[in-house]
Scaffold this active site. Structure first.
Site, mmCIF file in Angstrom:
data_model
loop_
_atom_site.group_PDB
_atom_site.id
_atom_site.type_symbol
_atom_site.label_atom_id
_atom_site.label_comp_id
_atom_site.label_asym_id
_atom_site.label_seq_id
_atom_site.Cartn_x
_atom_site.Cartn_y
_atom_site.Cartn_z
ATOM 1 C CG ASP A 8 -1.805 1.317 1.425
ATOM 2 O OD1 ASP A 8 -2.325 1.534 0.203
ATOM 3 O OD2 ASP A 8 -2.235 1.699 2.366
ATOM 4 C CG ASP A 10 -2.052 8.463 1.856
ATOM 5 O OD1 ASP A 10 -1.237 8.501 2.773
ATOM 6 O OD2 ASP A 10 -2.996 9.049 1.637
#
Length: 281
Positions: A8, A10
């Site tokens: 991932d 952010d």
């Protein structure tokens, strides 16, 4: 056995526009070691190129092949269901680009699908049009069902909020393609040629990254550099294989191959160190 990473962004690589310390070193090490990795994002607004540019400006050197978005996953899935189909889109450039690249036409009447992503230009006329199209037979598709999105000014509604509105208005349920859906998680793994047992998911969100990894049988690492707090983790009926402060703890240190871990889950402390060591073999 080799390992590869689905990562991932952010909350793992950066927060807003700020690089998380050590994230650039972690990616540099993966590239130096020829370790397969792929960034996964539930943001359908940006194209691959947009994401690469954002990362580059933060000092993370990657290529477009290292990025996989929920818009890409959605477009590929729809192309497999109805080649050369049509869609009415509530979304922005990344989603439109992905649909076009997969042979879809974007139309303003009689579509095969109504496709919903993030959008800052959403208005009532678009929602009303989409509602009628769904009632007339168009299938409702969500790029993701995240209810909201953090911004520099606070929080704004996400694709999931728009989807909830349309589901309530039409009585139809949407199919969501992005994390934690197995559709996107499986596509991502295949994108870099990994087997299930070789795949490690790194994320900061229990409800998407970790849940998606757990459901697919991947090893999972939760970082505390994003939205999840340590006290939130026991509330969930599933747990990550490992919890660390940030990906900086996965960087190989010449003076110490071991990694300092904070409260590993599902494995005792000594096994946690062995888990991290296994990622490097």
């Amino acid at each position: 056995m080799s390992k590869g990473f689905l990562i991932d962004m952010d909350g793992v690589m950066y927060r807003g526009s700020q690089l998380i310390p050590g994230a650039d070193q972690f990616i540099r090490q993966l590239r130096d070691d020829d370790t397969p990795f792929l960034f996964l994002t539930n943001n359908s607004q940006r194209t691959r190129r947009d994401v690469v540019t954002k990362l580059s400006r933060m000092g993370i050197d990657v290529e477009e092949r290292h990025v996989f978005t929920c818009a890409m996953a959605t477009a590929r899935f729809l192309a497999s269901q109805k080649p050369n189909g049509t869609a009415y889109v509530l979304g922005e450039g990344g989603l439109l680009n992905a649909l076009h690249q997969n042979g879809f036409s974007v139309v303003d009447h009689d579509p095969d699908f109504v496709v919903v992503g993030e959008g800052r230009t959403l208005n009532w006329d678009m929602v009303e049009t989409a509602t009628q199209m769904i009632l007339d037979g168009a299938k409702l598709i969500a790029t993701n069902d995240d209810p909201n999105c953090p911004t520099s000014r606070g929080t704004r509604p996400g694709a999931g909020a728009t989807i909830a509105f349309l589901e309530k208005a039409t009585g139809r349920k949407a199919l969501s393609i992005g994390k934690p859906s197995p559709l996107m998680m499986r596509m991502a793994r295949k994108e870099i040629g990994l087997e299930t047992s070789e795949t490690v998911m790194i994320g900061d969100t229990m409800e998407t990254d970790i849940l998606g990894g757990v459901q697919m049988g991947y090893q999972t690492i939760l970082v505390l550099s994003g939205g999840t707090k340590l006290e939130d983790i026991p509330k969930h009926p599933y747990q990550p294989d490992l919890i660390i402060e940030s990906v900086a703890e996965l960087v190989r240190k010449p003076e110490d191959e071991a990694v300092s871990l904070r409260t590993p889950v599902m494995v005792p402390d000594d096994a946690a160190h062995e888990f991290v060591a296994s990622l490097r073999r």
